[in-house]
Design an enzyme around this catalytic site. Structure first.
Site, short mmCIF file in Angstrom:
data_model
loop_
_atom_site.label_atom_id
_atom_site.label_comp_id
_atom_site.label_asym_id
_atom_site.label_seq_id
_atom_site.Cartn_x
_atom_site.Cartn_y
_atom_site.Cartn_z
CG ASP A 273 40.84 -49.89 44.34
OD1 ASP A 273 42.20 -49.42 44.61
OD2 ASP A 273 39.89 -50.72 44.58
CG PHE B 80 59.83 -56.93 37.01
CD1 PHE B 80 59.82 -55.81 36.47
CD2 PHE B 80 59.08 -57.01 38.44
CE1 PHE B 80 59.69 -55.24 35.95
CE2 PHE B 80 58.52 -55.57 38.36
CZ PHE B 80 58.75 -54.74 37.75
CE LYS C 45 57.61 -59.97 29.55
NZ LYS C 45 56.51 -61.36 29.69
NE ARG D 69 49.36 -51.27 32.52
CZ ARG D 69 49.36 -52.09 33.48
NH1 ARG D 69 47.99 -50.65 34.33
NH2 ARG D 69 50.02 -52.74 34.46
CG ASP E 199 48.18 -50.44 40.67
OD1 ASP E 199 49.00 -51.28 40.64
OD2 ASP E 199 46.69 -50.80 39.63
#
Lengths: 368, 1194
Positions: free
Chosen positions: B385, B521, B544, B578, B660
Site C-alpha cells: 500500500d 476543487f 490555488k 508536492r 491514490d
C-alpha cells in the site's frame, strides 16, 4: 455457522489500544539479550579441507591397525563344528531323526565320531547350534511370563495370557508356561576322548556359569516352597513337550534346578536370528601344560530328543576357544581393514580433487 | 422478493418482533464452554487426519493378534500432542470468552416504555430504540431516527468497519428527525420492512411504513455496528439487525487458514510416505504368507498359530497391520508438533527483535500467526500500500516561493524557528527552518502577507476552538491542513467559519471576511478558489491549484515572476515535493455581480450542471496575479528507498497498489526509487475501454519484447566479439566455477527489469477480466516496478490472487489501512503496519510492525533463517525416522516376517520424543548459516528460498535414500558381526536383547553424529541438547534395564541387565564404531566435495567470514543519488463537493468534516505532460548504457 475468527476485541481495538498506550508509558522494547537477539556466542564449524582431509586419514590410520589386530586374534581362535542332525542316510543319527515320535519313553541315542587335528588350548566352550529355528518370531518371543519365571506365586498358578496356547494343560497351569519354555532344547551331549589305544575317557563338562549373571541371579527365581521344589510346583503341570517336570531338570543340584537351571535359562534367552548357537557346557582347562582338548579322536554321544527335521532345521555341536574379544569372528577384522583403507583412499582422492579444482583459498571475493 | 426473505421490524413492539425470532444482540465467538470443551475439542482434533490416523493405530494395537508394539508407544506421543493442542485451544477460547463478555456487557441506553434505561448490549432486542452519545460505539445495526444535530444529521467514523478514517454523514428520514425527545420516540410505531441480514457494508434497502405513508430507506439512514458516533451530541436509532445478524458480524467470516508451501509439500510427502508404508506392509505381508506356508506351518510343534489363525493367508493379513503399526514411525506424530514448536520459536525471535522495534511509537514487531515463518524466506512478490506504508501520511510545509523569492532550507542546516514570541496562536508542532520568511512577514511585505492570507482563506478546513487559542484544524486532506497551519504560524490564523464568513486573526488583528463563493476543487479543474469580501469591501478571488493549470490563467504582466517561480517549482519537484501555485484576482463590484448571476444560473441548471458550473468557474479564474508557490513534503517512512533497493536486489518484485491518484502514486514511486529516470520506459495503462487497455498492454509487451530482442542481439555480438579477441568474457563465463549466478542471466534480468508499469483502477478492472489477465500478468512481470493506482480494496485482492494463480510464487501484502485487509488476507503473507491509527489491518495480518523498512529484516533475516532452519529440520527429521524405522523392514526377512521389532518397546516410544527430538529442535530454532548483517549485505542469499532449493522433492528423496542406507548399515553390520560373536566369557552375543541394544545404541550414535554434522551454529543450547540427549539415552537405558524396575514390574521390563552385559563388550563397541563410520564417511565425503567444488553463496560468505577477509560494503552511495528532473504535479488528496457543504451551512454547527465518497475521477493529461517532458528533457537510456554491474551489489 458462527464466525469463529471474529474477535470482539476488534470492535474496540482502536479504543483499548489507545488507552493502553496512554495509560502506561511502559516501554515495550524487547530485551537486549544475546538469546533474544539471536546473538548467542556460537561455534560455527565449516567443512574445510583442513579439517575433513585429516579426519579421513586419521580414521584410516586408526581402523586399519585395529582391523589387523582383530583379524589376527580371530585367526588364532580354534573352532570345530559338527552337524549331527542326521539328514543323510549315512549319518549316525539318521535313524534317530527319522523315527522320532513325541510319545516315546525310550530315548534314541546315537554316537558321532570326529577328529580334532589341532589341540585346543585353554578353556573350551561347547555350544549347540540350531538353524532355521525362529526363536525371534514375534509370537515366540512374547510367549513367556517373566513374573512366573521370577518365582511369583500368583503367576505360577495363573500365568500371563501371553503364554497361550501353552498356558494351561487342562485346568492346571503350566510352569514354565509359553512357547519358549515348551520348546526347550533337550538333547544330551556327552563328549568322550578316544586316545591312541582306543580307550575311551569321558571329558568332564561344567554345566554352571553358562548363563548371564543377571538372568541367573535376578531374572529367574524359584517359587518359594521351603526349599522343596516338588512342593512348590505341586499345582502346576509340566510343559507339553517336556519329558519331566521343571523341578527335575537337575535333581542333584538344588542351585541348578527348577527355574534357575542354567540350561533352561540359556534357552529362555531368545536368539536374534534364526541360525544361532547357545552355550552348552564349558570344558575347563586342566592344570599344567596339557591342552584342554588334545588333537585326536573324539566321540560325541547324543541322546536325540529334539526333532528339527520336520521344519528343515539343523543341529550342530561347536567347540571353540575364545580370546579377549570373544569367539572366532573374521568379519569384524576384515570390515575394519576395508573401511580403514577406503577412508584412506578417499582422503587421497579428495586431496587431489581439492588441489586440482579448488580456488576458494585464492579468491576472497564473494561472487554476486 | 419472497415474504420470508424480508425482515419486518416494528418499533417499540417487542411482542410483535419476537414472533420472528430474530437473533438477539448477544454475540458469542467462543467455541466451547466448560462442559463441552473436552468432547468438542477432541472431536475437532480428531478431524485432523494425522490424529485420526494415530487413533486408528492405537485401536489396531489393542487387537492382540496384530499388536506388535505396546499400546503406550502410540498413546504417549498422541496424548502429548492432544494435550498441548487442547491447552492452546482452551487459552484461546478463554480470551474469546473474556472479550465476548466485555462486549456483551457494555451499557447502552434503551427506550423502554417511554423512559431511557441502561441495558447491557446483549439484552438489546430488534425493534428497540436506543440512544447513542458522542464517541460511543454503535451497539447494533440501527436505523437513524433523530439526532441532536440539525436535519437529523449525524457523523460516524467507520474505521473499524471499512478502514476509512474520515468521517461520514448519516441522515435520518426527515419525518423521524423531528421526533426529538424520548417521549415522542416512545410513541413511534413505524414498521420497517427490509432486506434480510447480509454482509454488504455499503448497501441497505428497506421501507419505513409510518402513519399510512411509505418512506424508502437507504444506507444513508443506517448506523452500523462497529462505527463510532463522532461530533454528534446524541442520536436515537431503531435496532434493525442485532448480534450475529449485524453487517460487522456477517463480514467477519472464518478467516482463510493460511498454509505455507512447505506445509503443502510436507502433506504431499506424508501421503507418499503412507503409500510407501503400505507398500512395505504389502511386501512383508507377502513374505509372511510365504514364510508361514513354507516354514511356519511345519514349525507348529514349537510355535502354534494363534487361535483365530488357521491358514497362512489370514496370518499374512494380520501381519500387514502389524507392520503398519511398527513402520508408522516413518511419519511420527512428533513431526507436526516439532514443526509447530520451531515456528513458535521463530515467531518469538521476531517479536523479540530489537532492530524491528520502533522507539517512536513504542511498538515491537509482532508475529501474529505462528505458522507462516518459513514462507517469509520464499517471497517473490510484495504488494504494498502507499499511504501509511511507504509514506507516513504526514504533510509538511517545506518550502515556498513568494513573488520570485524562494524560502525554506534543508532541514539540517538551520535550527528550527520558534514562533511563540511572535505569535501566541502558533502551532507548536510546526517546523520551519528559514528565518528570512519570518523576517519578511514581520517587515510587512505585502506579497508575503497576501500569500499567507490566501492560505488562511482559500481552503475547506474546519476549525475547532476548544478553549481560547487552542485551535484544532479538521482538514479533509493533510495537504490542506499543512498549508493552513503554515499560515497560522506565520501570523494569519484561520479561526472559524460560518456559511457566509471566515474569521481570521491577521497579525494579531481579528478580521472577518464575508465568503461570497467557493469554487470547488475537482480532478479536472485541479484548483480551487474562494471569493471573499474583506471588511473594507474589496472583493478578491483567491486561487490555488496545480501549476500546470494555474500558470496558464495568469495575467500577462506576471511573465517575469512566473518564469522565476516556474524554476522554483522545478526545483521543488526535483526534491520530490508536492507543489501548488497561488494566485489572486481583484474583482470589481460589477464583475462580481455579473459573474454571480451567471453562476446562480449555472447552479440552478437541471442538465449538465457540472459542465455549466465548470464553465462559470473558468470564466472568473482568469487574469490572475501570481503570488507564489508552496511545496509540501509527503514524508516517506524512514529507509523506504533503501529497503526497496535491497529487496529488489534480493529478486523480490514490488508492486504498489494504492487508492491514490496516479500523479501521487507516480510521485511516490520516484521518491522511493521504484521508478528512476534510468528506466527505459514507464508504461502507462489508463484506458477506459477493454479495447484501449488491451491495446496499451500489447504495445507495452511488444516494446518490451523488441527491446529484449535487440539487447540480446547486442549482447551476443559482444560475446562474439570478445571471443574473437581472445575470449575474455567467454573464459570468465565458463572457466571459473565458483560464481554461481551466471552473469549472462543477470544481464538478462537487468535489461528486462528496466521497465515500469503504471496502471489505473478502471484499466485494471478490464485487465483483470478473464480473457486479459494472462496478458496483463506477462506484461506486468516483464516490468521491474508496477504501480496500480486508484484501485479498490477488492481489486487489490484480485491482483494478489492473479499473481498467486499465474505465477505460483509466494506473495506478501503489506498495508496499514482497512482497505488493505482484503489483500492482506488473500496474500500468502499479510503484513500490517502497526502504531498508526487504525488497527484493522494489523488484526487481519500475519505479521505486524511499525516501519516499512523492517520488512527487509523480516524477509532477509528472519524469513531466510526460518526457511533454512525448517528445511534443515525436515531433511534431518525424515532421514532420522527412515533410518530408525527401516531397520524393522530388514529384520522382517530374518524373523519370519512376524512383525517383531528390532528394538525394545521403550526405545521405540522414547526415540522420537526424548532421544532425538531436542538436538534437531535446537537446530531448527537456533541454526544460522550466515549472520544477520551478512544476509542484508548480500541480498542474493535470499534466492535459494525463492527457488525452493533447500527442501523439495529431490532433497526429500536424498534424505530418504540416506536414511534407508543408514538403516541397511545399522541392521547388517550388527548382523554380520554378532551372529557368530560371543562375549569374552563365551556366552554368545547373538541373543535378541543384545542385538536390540547394540542396534539401538548404534542408531542413536549415528543420528547424533549426523546432527553434529548438520548443525552449523553451535550455541550452548545445541551443545546441551546434543550431549544431553546422548547422555539421557544411556541413563534411561540403564534405568530401564535395572534390577530395581524389574523387581517391581517383572513383566514390563524384560531387558533387565542387557545394558550392562552388552555395553561392557568391546566387540559391541567395535560394531557401533564400524557402523557409524560406514554411515558417516560417505556423507562427509559428499558434503566436502559439494562444498569444495560447488559452493553456494552462503557457503562462500561463511567461508570468507572464517578466513577474515576484508569485507565489502554495499555501495550505498548509489541509493542516495536521485537523478533526473521530475515535475511533481498538483496532488491534492482532495475531494470535490466540500465547498457546497460549507456554503450550504449544513455542517456548520459541527467542528468537523463530513466526507462522502465520490466516484473516482481521472484525468490522464498530467501524465501525458509528464511523458512529453521526459522525452524532451532526458535522453532515453539505451542498452549500451545500462551495464549489469552497476545494478547489483557485489
Amino acid at each position: 455457522m458462527m464466525a469463529s475468527s471474529y474477535n470482539a476485541k476488534e470492535e474496540d481495538g482502536h479504543h483499548s489500544g489507545a488507552s493502553s498506550g496512554t495509560g502506561v508509558s511502559k516501554n515495550k522494547k524487547p530485551d537486549n539479550t544475546a538469546f533474544k537477539q539471536q546473538r548467542l556466542p556460537a561455534w560455527q564449524p565449516i567443512l574445510t579441507a583442513g579439517s575433513v582431509l585429516p579426519a579421513f586419514f586419521v580414521i584410516g590410520l586408526i581402523f586399519i591397525p585395529i582391523g589387523i589386530g582383530l583379524y589376527v586374534t580371530s585367526n588364532n581362535i580354534k573352532e570345530f563344528e559338527i552337524d549331527y542332525t542326521g539328514v543323510s542316510s549315512d549319518s549316525p543319527c539318521y535313524n534317530c531323526a527319522k523315527n522320532f515320535t513325541w510319545n516315546t519313553t525310550e530315548p534314541c541315542v546315537c554316537t558321532v565320531n570326529f577328529t580334532l587335528h589341532q589341540p585346543f588350548e585353554s578353556n573350551v566352550f561347547m555350544y549347540y547350534g540350531l538353524s532355521n529355528f525362529y526363536q525371534n518370531h514375534r509370537r515366540y518371543v512374547k510367549s513367556r511370563d517373566d513374573r512366573q519365571l521370577n518365582g511369583d506365586l500368583s503367576a505360577l498358578t495363573d500365568p500371563s495370557k501371553e503364554c497361550e496356547p501353552y498356558r494351561k494343560s487342562g485346568d492346571v497351569s503350566i510352569a514354565p508356561c509359553g512357547a519358549i519354555a515348551n520348546s526347550l532344547f533337550n538333547d544330551t551331549l556327552v563328549l568322550y576322548y578316544v586316545d591312541s589305544n582306543n580307550s575311551i575317557s569321558e571329558i568332564p563338562l561344567v554345566k554352571k556359569g553358562i548363563a548371564w549373571w543377571t538372568d541367573k541371579h535376578v531374572k529367574f527365581r524359584n517359587p518359594a516352597g521351603n526349599g522343596n521344589l516338588t512342593l512348590a510346583f505341586k499345582d502346576t503341570a509340566k510343559p507339553v513337550n517336556w519329558a519331566k517336570p521343571v523341578y527335575e531338570l537337575d535333581p542333584l543340584d538344588p542351585e541348578n534346578n527348577g527355574f534357575i537351571n542354567e540350561d533352561f535359562i540359556v534357552w529362555m534367552r531368545t536368539a536374534a536370528l534364526p541360525t544361532f548357537r547357545k552355550l552348552y557346557r564349558i570344558i575347563q582347562k586342566k592344570s599344567g601344560a596339557t591342552p584342554t582338548l588334545p588333537n585326536g579322536n573324539y566321540m560325541l554321544n547324543i541322546t536325540y530328543n529334539y526333532p528339527v527335521l520336520s521344519f528343515d532345521g539343523r543341529k550342530r555341536l561347536i567347540l571353540s576357544t575364545i580370546s579377549w574379544m570373544g569367539g572366532k569372528n573374521p568379519f569384524l577384522g576384515i570390515a575394519y581393514i576395508t573401511v580403514g583403507s577406503i577412508c584412506f583412499c578417499l582422503g587421497v582422492v579428495l586431496l587431489i580433487i581439492h588441489h586440482k579444482y579448488d580456488n576458494r583459498n585464492t579468491s576472497a571475493d564473494i561472487p554476486s | 422478493m419472497c415474504v420470508c426473505e424480508e425482515r419486518r421490524v416494528r418499533a417499540n413492539d417487542r411482542e410483535y418482533n419476537e414472533k420472528f425470532q430474530y437473533a438477539s444482540n448477544c454475540i458469542m465467538t467462543s467455541k466451547y464452554n466448560i462442559i463441552t470443551f473436552l468432547p468438542v475439542n477432541l472431536f475437532e482434533q480428531f478431524q485432523e487426519v494425522a490424529n485420526t490416523y494415530f487413533l486408528f493405530l492405537l485401536i489396531l494395537q489393542l487387537i492382540p493378534q496384530i499388536s506388535s508394539l505396546s499400546w503406550f508407544t502410540t498413546i504417549v506421543p498422541l496424548a502429548l500432542v492432544l494435550s498441548i493442542t487442547a491447552v492452546k485451544d482452551a487459552t484461546d477460547d478463554y480470551f474469546r470468552h473474556k472479550s465476548d463478555n466485555q462486549v456483551n456487557n457494555r451499557q447502552s441506553q434503551v427506550l423502554i416504555r417511554g423512559s431511557l434505561q441502561n441495558e447491557k448490549w446483549m439484552n438489546v432486542r430488534v425493534g428497540d430504540i436506543i440512544k447513542l452519545e458522542n464517541n460511543q460505539f454503535v451497539a447494533a445495526d440501527l436505523l437513524l431516527l433523530s439526532s441532536t444535530e440539525p436535519h437529523g444529521l449525524c457523523y460516524i467514523e467507520t474505521a473499524e468497519l471499512d478502514g476509512e478514517t474520515n468521517m461520514k454523514v448519516r441522515q435520518s428520514v426527515s419525518v423521524t428527525s423531528e421526533l426529538g425527545d424520548p417521549n415522542n420516540l416512545a410513541s413511534f410505531d413505524g414498521e420497517v420492512v427490509c432486506e434480510p441480514p447480509n454482509n454488504k457494508l455499503d448497501r441497505f434497502s428497506g421501507t419505513l411504513y409510518w402513519r399510512e405513508k411509505k418512506y424508502s430507506l437507504t444506507n444513508q439512514n443506517m448506523l452500523l455496528r462497529g462505527c463510532v458516533l463522532r461530533n454528534t451530541e446524541a442520536c436515537y436509532g431503531l435496532v434493525i439487525f442485532a448480534g450475529p445478524d449485524t453487517k460487522l458480524m456477517q463480514n467477519s467470516g472464518r478467516t482463510k487458514f493460511k498454509r505455507t508451501s512447505i506445509d503443502r509439500l510436507m502433506n504431499t510427502l506424508v501421503l507418499w510416505i503412507f503409500g510407501f508404508l503400505v507398500c512395505m506392509g504389502m511386501i512383508l505381508a507377502v513374505g509372511n504368507a510365504g514364510w508361514e506356508k513354507e516354514v511356519g506351518s511345519l514349525f507348529q510343534s514349537y510355535l502354534a498359530w494363534d487361535t483365530p489363525v488357521n491358514n497362512f493367508l489370514f496370518s499374512a493379513f494380520l501381519s500387514f497391520w502389524s507392520y503398519v503399526i511398527i513402520l508408522n514411525t516413518v511419519v511420527p506424530i512428533s513431526l507436526y508438533v516439532s514443526v509447530e514448536v520451531i515456528r513458535l520459536g521463530h515467531s518469538y525471535f521476531i517479536n523479540w527483535d530489537q532492530q524491528m522495534f520502533c522507539s517512536q511509537c513504542n511498538t515491537a514487531a509482532e508475529a501474529r500467526t505462528t505458522t507462516l515463518n518459513e514462507e517469509l524466506g520464499q517471497v517473490e512478490y510484495i504488494f504494498s500500500d502507499k499511504t501509511g506504508t511507504l509514506t507516513q501520511n504526514i504533510m509538511t510545509f517545506n518550502k515556498c516561493s513568494i513573488n520570485g523569492q524562494s524560502y525554506g532550507k534543508d532541514t539540517h542546516t538551520t535550527c528550527r524557528l520558534d514562533f511563540t514570541p511572535f505569535n501566541p496562536l502558533a502551532d507548536p508542532d510546526f517546523c520551519f527552518y528559514d528565518d528570512k520568511l519570518l523576517e519578511s512577514v514581520k517587515v510587512g511585505d505585502s506579497c508575503t502577507h497576501e500569500f499567507f492570507r490566501l492560505l488562511s482563506l482559500c481552503h475547506t478546513v474546519m476549525s475547532e476552538e476548544k478553549s481560547e487559542g487552542e485551535l484544532v484544524y479538521k482538514a479533509q486532506s493533510p495537504d490542506e491542513g499543512a498549508l493552513v497551519t503554515a499560515a497560522r504560524n506565520f501570523g494569519f490564523v484561520f479561526r472559524s467559519r460560518t456559511p457566509g464568513t471566515i474569521t481570521t486573526t491577521e497579525m494579531g488583528r481579528t478580521v472577518t471576511y464575508s465568503l461570497l463563493a467557493i469554487l470547488d476543487f475537482n480532478n479536472i479543474r485541479k484548483r480551487m478558489s474562494v471569493i471573499v469580501r474583506n471588511p473594507e469591501g474589496r472583493i478578491r478571488l483567491y486561487c490555488k491549484g496545480a501549476d500546470t493549470v494555474l500558470l496558464e490563467r495568469l495575467h500577462p504582466c506576471n511573465q517575469e515572476v512566473m518564469s522565476i517561480t516556474s524554476d522554483h517549482l522545478n526545483e521543488y519537484a526535483t526534491d520530490g515535493l508536492r507543489t501548488l501555485a497561488l494566485a489572486y484576482r481583484d474583482l470589481s463590484e460589477d464583475e462580481w455581480e455579473a459573474w454571480s448571476e451567471s453562476h446562480r444560473f449555472a447552479d440552478k441548471a437541471t442538465d449538465c450542471r457540472e459542465d455549466r458550473l465548470a464553465a462559470a468557474y473558468e470564466e472568473i479564474e482568469q487574469n490572475m496575479m501570481l503570488l507564489g508557490a508552496t511545496a509540501i513534503e509527503d514524508k516517506l517512512q524512514e529507509g523506504v528507498p533503501e529497503t526497496i533497493a535491497v529487496l529488489s536486489l534480493a529478486n523480490i518484485k514490488i508492486w504498489v497498489l494504492t487508492g491514490d491518484k496516479q500523479e501521487t502514486a507516480v510521485n511516490i514511486g520516484y521518491s522511493c526509487k521504484m521508478l528512476t529516470d534510468d528506466m527505459t520506459e514507464v508504461f502507462i495503462i489508463s484506458g477506459h475501454t477493454v479495447q484501449s487497455v488491451r491495446q496499451e498492454l500489447r504495445s507495452a509487451l511488444l516494446m518490451w519484447a523488441l527491446f529484449v530482442f535487440l539487447s540480446r542481439r547486442a549482447r551476443e555480438r559482444m560475446i562474439e566479439l570478445s571471443r574473437r579477441r581472445g575470449g575474455g568474457v567467454g573464459k570468465q563465463l565458463h572457466g571459473s566455477p565458483p560464481p554461481p549466478p551466471l552473469p549472462l542471466s543477470n544481464l538478462m534480468d537487468n535489461i528486462s527489469g528496466e521497465f515500469a508499469l503504471v496502471i489505473n483502477g478502471h484499466s485494471l478492472a478490464h485487465a483483470l477480466e478473464a480473457d486479459m489477465e494472462a496478458e496483463f500478468v506477462s506484461t506486468a512481470c516483464a516490468c521491474k516496478a508496477v504501480i496500480c493506482c486508484r484501485v479498490t480494496p477488492l481489486q487489490k485482492a484480485q491482483v494478489v490472487e492473479l499473481i498467486k494463480k499465474h505465477k505460483k510464487a509466494v506473495t506478501l501484502a503489506i498495508g496499514d489501512g482497512a482497505n488493505d485487509i482484503s489483500m492482506i488476507k488473500s496474500a500468502h503473507i499479510g503484513v500490517g503496519i502497526s502504531g498508526q491509527e487504525g488497527i484493522q489491518a494489523v488484526l487481519a495480518s500475519d505479521y505486524s510492525f511499525s516501519q516499512f523498512r523492517f520488512l527487509q529484516r523480516l524477509l532477509l533475516v528472519h524469513g531466510r533463517w526460518s526457511y533454512l532452519r525448517m528445511c534443515r529440520f525436515l531433511c534431518y527429521f525424515f532421514y532420522k525416522n527412515f533410518a530408525f524405522t527401516m531397520v524393522h523392514f530388514w529384520f522382517g526377512f530374518f524373523c519370519g516376517f512376524s512383525a517383531q521389532t528390532v528394538y525394545d518397546q521403550y526405545f521405540i516410544t522414547l526415540f522420537n520424543i526424548v532421544y532425538t527430538s531436542l538436538p534437531v529442535l535446537a537446530m531448527g530454532i537456533f541454526d544460522q548459516d550466515v549472520p544477520d548483517h551478512r544476509s542484508l549485505e548480500y541480498p542474493k542469499l535470499y534466492e535459494p528460498g525463492q527457488l525452493n532449493l533447500l527442501f523439495n522433492k529431490r532433497e526429500f528423496f536424498i534424505c530418504i535414500a540416506q536414511g534407508i542406507y543408514t538403516s541397511v548399515v545399522l541392521f547388517f553390520v550388527p548382523y554380520a558381526v554378532l551372529s557368530n560373536a560371543t562375549q569374552s566369557n563365551g556366552v554368545p552375543l547373538a541373543d535378541y536383547q543384545t542385538f536390540a541394544v547394540t542396534t539401538a545404541t548404534a542408531l542413536v550414535i549415528v543420528v547424533s553424529v549426523q546432527i553434529v554434522l548438520d548443525t552449523g551454529f553451535w550455541t550452548v543450547f545445541n551443545h546441551v541438547f546434543v550431549w544431553g540427549s546422548l547422555g539421557s539415552y544411556f541413563i534411561i537405558m540403564f534405568a530401564l534395564h535395572s534390577q530395581t524396575l524389574f523387581r517391581i514390574f517383572p513383566n514390563q521390563f524384560h531387558f533387565v541387565g542387557s545394558a550392562q552385559s552388552t555395553l561392557l563388550q568391546p566387540v559391541v563397541w567395535l560394531t557401533i564404531a564400524l557402523a557409524t563410520a560406514i554411515c558417516i564417511v560417505p556423507v562427509l565425503a559428499f558434503r566436502f566435495l559439494k562444498l569444495d567444488l560447488k559452493p553456494q553463496l552462503s557457503d562462500t560468505v561463511r567461508y570468507t567470514q572464517l578466513v577474515r577477509q576484508k569485507r565489502r560494503k554495499p555501495p550505498e552511495g548509489r541509493l542516495g543519488a536521485r537523478g533526473g528532473s521530475r515535475r511533481s504535479g498538483y496532488a491534492f488528496a482532495h475531494q470535490e463537493g466540500f465547498g457546497e457543504l460549507i456554503t450550504s451551512g449544513k455542517n456548520m454547527r459541527l467542528s468537523s468534516l463530513a466526507l462522502a465518497s465520490f466516484a473516482s475521477r481521472h484525468s490522464s493529461s498530467w501524465i501525458d505532460t509528464l511523458r512529453r517532458k521526459k522525452h524532451t528533457h532526458t535522453p532515453p537510456s539505451t542498452s549500451g548504457e545500462c551495464s549489469p554491474e552497476t545494478n547489483q551489489i557485489k
